[in-house]
Design an enzyme around this catalytic site. Sequence first.
Site, PDB file in Angstrom:
ATOM      1  N   GLY A  73       1.069  -1.147   0.539  1.00 22.13           N
ATOM      2  CA  GLY A  73      -0.005  -0.286   0.215  1.00 22.13           C
ATOM      3  C   GLY A  73       0.895   1.894   0.249  1.00 22.13           C
ATOM      4  O   GLY A  73       0.463   2.193  -0.314  1.00 22.13           O
ATOM      5  N   ASN A 152      -6.920   3.777  10.343  1.00 20.42           N
ATOM      6  CA  ASN A 152      -6.951   2.683  10.685  1.00 20.42           C
ATOM      7  C   ASN A 152      -6.001   2.694  12.589  1.00 20.42           C
ATOM      8  O   ASN A 152      -5.582   1.238  12.927  1.00 20.42           O
ATOM      9  CB  ASN A 152      -4.849   2.002   9.610  1.00 20.42           C
ATOM     10  CG  ASN A 152      -4.075   3.327   9.896  1.00 20.42           C
ATOM     11  OD1 ASN A 152      -4.215   5.108   9.394  1.00 20.42           O
ATOM     12  ND2 ASN A 152      -2.986   3.320  10.734  1.00 20.42           N
ATOM     13  N   GLN A 182      -7.338  -0.281   4.106  1.00 15.91           N
ATOM     14  CA  GLN A 182      -7.980  -0.853   5.604  1.00 15.91           C
ATOM     15  C   GLN A 182      -9.413  -1.098   5.192  1.00 15.91           C
ATOM     16  O   GLN A 182      -9.891  -1.394   6.242  1.00 15.91           O
ATOM     17  CB  GLN A 182      -7.572   0.596   6.873  1.00 15.91           C
ATOM     18  CG  GLN A 182      -6.876   0.346   7.867  1.00 15.91           C
ATOM     19  CD  GLN A 182      -5.668  -0.895   8.489  1.00 15.91           C
ATOM     20  OE1 GLN A 182      -6.997  -1.839   8.448  1.00 15.91           O
ATOM     21  NE2 GLN A 182      -4.902  -0.713   9.038  1.00 15.91           N
ATOM     22  N   SER A 202      -3.719  -2.744   0.051  1.00 15.66           N
ATOM     23  CA  SER A 202      -2.616  -4.529  -0.072  1.00 15.66           C
ATOM     24  C   SER A 202      -2.969  -5.708   0.465  1.00 15.66           C
ATOM     25  O   SER A 202      -4.256  -6.151   1.097  1.00 15.66           O
ATOM     26  CB  SER A 202      -1.933  -3.532   1.595  1.00 15.66           C
ATOM     27  OG  SER A 202      -1.069  -4.096   1.645  1.00 15.66           O
ATOM     28  N   GLY A 203      -2.183  -6.709  -0.228  1.00 17.67           N
ATOM     29  CA  GLY A 203      -2.874  -8.031  -0.319  1.00 17.67           C
ATOM     30  C   GLY A 203      -2.799  -8.278   1.257  1.00 17.67           C
ATOM     31  O   GLY A 203      -3.854  -9.038   1.865  1.00 17.67           O
ATOM     32  N   HIS A 204      -1.533  -8.013   2.288  1.00 17.59           N
ATOM     33  CA  HIS A 204      -1.416  -8.364   3.507  1.00 17.59           C
ATOM     34  C   HIS A 204      -2.213  -8.504   4.687  1.00 17.59           C
ATOM     35  O   HIS A 204      -2.398  -8.810   5.727  1.00 17.59           O
ATOM     36  CB  HIS A 204      -0.302  -8.217   4.308  1.00 17.59           C
ATOM     37  CG  HIS A 204       0.209  -6.038   4.877  1.00 17.59           C
ATOM     38  ND1 HIS A 204       0.223  -6.381   5.648  1.00 17.59           N
ATOM     39  CD2 HIS A 204       0.909  -5.622   3.684  1.00 17.59           C
ATOM     40  CE1 HIS A 204       0.656  -5.262   6.142  1.00 17.59           C
ATOM     41  NE2 HIS A 204       0.805  -4.712   4.875  1.00 17.59           N
ATOM     42  N   THR A 240      10.110  -7.968 -12.910  1.00 22.19           N
ATOM     43  CA  THR A 240       9.251  -9.182 -12.804  1.00 22.19           C
ATOM     44  C   THR A 240       8.591  -9.259 -12.498  1.00 22.19           C
ATOM     45  O   THR A 240       8.994  -8.966 -10.679  1.00 22.19           O
ATOM     46  CB  THR A 240      10.705 -10.738 -12.900  1.00 22.19           C
ATOM     47  OG1 THR A 240      11.398 -10.810 -14.502  1.00 22.19           O
ATOM     48  CG2 THR A 240       9.724 -11.835 -13.352  1.00 22.19           C
ATOM     49  N   CYS A 327       2.328   1.619  13.229  1.00 23.01           N
ATOM     50  CA  CYS A 327       3.453   2.617  12.805  1.00 23.01           C
ATOM     51  C   CYS A 327       3.798   3.464  13.692  1.00 23.01           C
ATOM     52  O   CYS A 327       5.114   4.419  14.501  1.00 23.01           O
ATOM     53  CB  CYS A 327       3.294   2.756  11.506  1.00 23.01           C
ATOM     54  SG  CYS A 327       2.609   1.618  10.289  1.00 23.01           S
TER      55      CYS A 327
HETATM   56  N1  PLP Z   1      -2.400   2.806   4.338  1.00 22.67           N
HETATM   57  C1  PLP Z   1      -3.281   2.949   5.524  1.00 22.67           C
HETATM   58  C2  PLP Z   1      -4.552   2.625   6.019  1.00 22.67           C
HETATM   59  C3  PLP Z   1      -2.741   1.452   6.540  1.00 22.67           C
HETATM   60  O1  PLP Z   1      -3.450   0.877   7.390  1.00 22.67           O
HETATM   61  C4  PLP Z   1      -1.610   0.803   5.789  1.00 22.67           C
HETATM   62  C5  PLP Z   1      -0.298  -0.203   6.949  1.00 22.67           C
HETATM   63  O2  PLP Z   1      -1.011   0.187   7.775  1.00 22.67           O
HETATM   64  C6  PLP Z   1      -0.495   1.931   4.600  1.00 22.67           C
HETATM   65  C7  PLP Z   1      -1.215   2.277   4.239  1.00 22.67           C
HETATM   66  C8  PLP Z   1       0.471   0.573   4.153  1.00 22.67           C
HETATM   67  O3  PLP Z   1      -0.200  -0.773   3.745  1.00 22.67           O
HETATM   68  P1  PLP Z   1       1.795  -1.635   3.383  1.00 22.67           P
HETATM   69  O4  PLP Z   1       2.314  -1.772   4.732  1.00 22.67           O
HETATM   70  O5  PLP Z   1       0.984  -2.032   2.452  1.00 22.67           O
HETATM   71  O6  PLP Z   1       2.054  -0.628   3.021  1.00 22.67           O
END
Ligand code: PLP
Length: 382
Positions: A73, A152, A182, A202-204, A240, A327
């Site tokens: 993301g 988040n 999110q 974002s995948g995770h 790739t 974070c």
């Molecule tokens: N944006 C939001 C609102 C998020 O919560 C996060 C990750 O916690 C990100 C962006 C960043 O995503 P990534 O961990 O895939 O870089």
Amino acid sequence: MSEIYFDNAATTRVSDSAAKAAFDVMTSFYGNPSSAHAKGLESEHILKKARSSVMSAMGFTPKDGTLLFTSCGTESNNTVFFGTYEVFGKRKNNIVISDSEHPSVEMCAKELEKKGVEIRRIPTKGGVLGLDFAEKAIDSRTMLISCMLVNNETGAIYDIKALDAIRKRNAPDAYLHTDAVQGFCKLPYSLSCLGADLISISGHKIHAPKGIGGLFIKKGIRVPARIIGGGQEGNLRSGTENLPGIAAFGMAAEEYMKEKSVRLELLKELCSHARESFEKNCPYVLINSKENFAPHILSISVPGIRSEILLRFLSEKGIYVSSGSACSSKNADNRVLSNFGLDNKRADSTLRISFSKYNTKDEIDTLIKAIDEGNNTLIHTV
Ligand code: PLP
């Protein structure tokens, strides 16, 4: 010791099917999607199928635009900011964001500020986007409006459709971006109804592995290439492709499509159960997230106890939560919670509990008992 994982807004456990999809690509379908032979074509097919699955989970078809696979993301957000600046930087002079964006947006904005772009931040007090402010801030010199869909740290849902309406009136050629990292797969409506030109995911966060993200780009919107080379990803991101990650992301999106209503119902039930149990068993706990927020994030404050202390106490019992956000907890930054309206003391004692399809009500009961034990035994310092 059994583990209870309530940090799903930080990252999620990869589903078995997504892990298998990645494994199969690594061990059987390992061709390069750019190769012209049958093994390459097989991989190209996997790439196409995954793109279509993720796009359809977002509510889009290929006629709406394209999905660029990125590494995360954060990369998607960076691509939007620096790409938009390249397109509009000489003609327009301001960018409008919310005051509670993830660092991957906030830091890009700060970087462009150094180049002379004016950054206007819409207030989000109480989790409500200040639309009166937005109406005044978005004007004919705005190049980009970027606002997250779901916060988040608090789970607040911001009104992107309303921003689109303001954009249409005040700045019809500005780009509208939403960081839906999110929000993706967590709300009953699809991302296609928001009116955004650019959407980061974002995948995770949806049971795919780390290291794979996406950026939806609406047809007709230009974001210049950031990584040049062999021309993969429609010339927007050479290199790739991360096919194991992409296949897993596609599988996680397909699983979400199949289980959508059951999953959303479960998240809502877990969240309501947690709220009711806190109210009943720990009346001293202050609940920051409101009822109409996203169902997978519950922000609470336990007055007097610094969140890091309670987090460690819970961790020793095998219960994993987060303080504020993953974070900001490392940077001791209360920007988001402070703009939400929490004073420093309350922000310092805030925990984020975040759910996924793997959680149960019994796990919530165990968490609540542990928090109560922590409240009775830990020294109150804030
Ligand atoms: N944006 C939001 C609102 C998020 O919560 C996060 C990750 O916690 C990100 C962006 C960043 O995503 P990534 O961990 O895939 O870089």
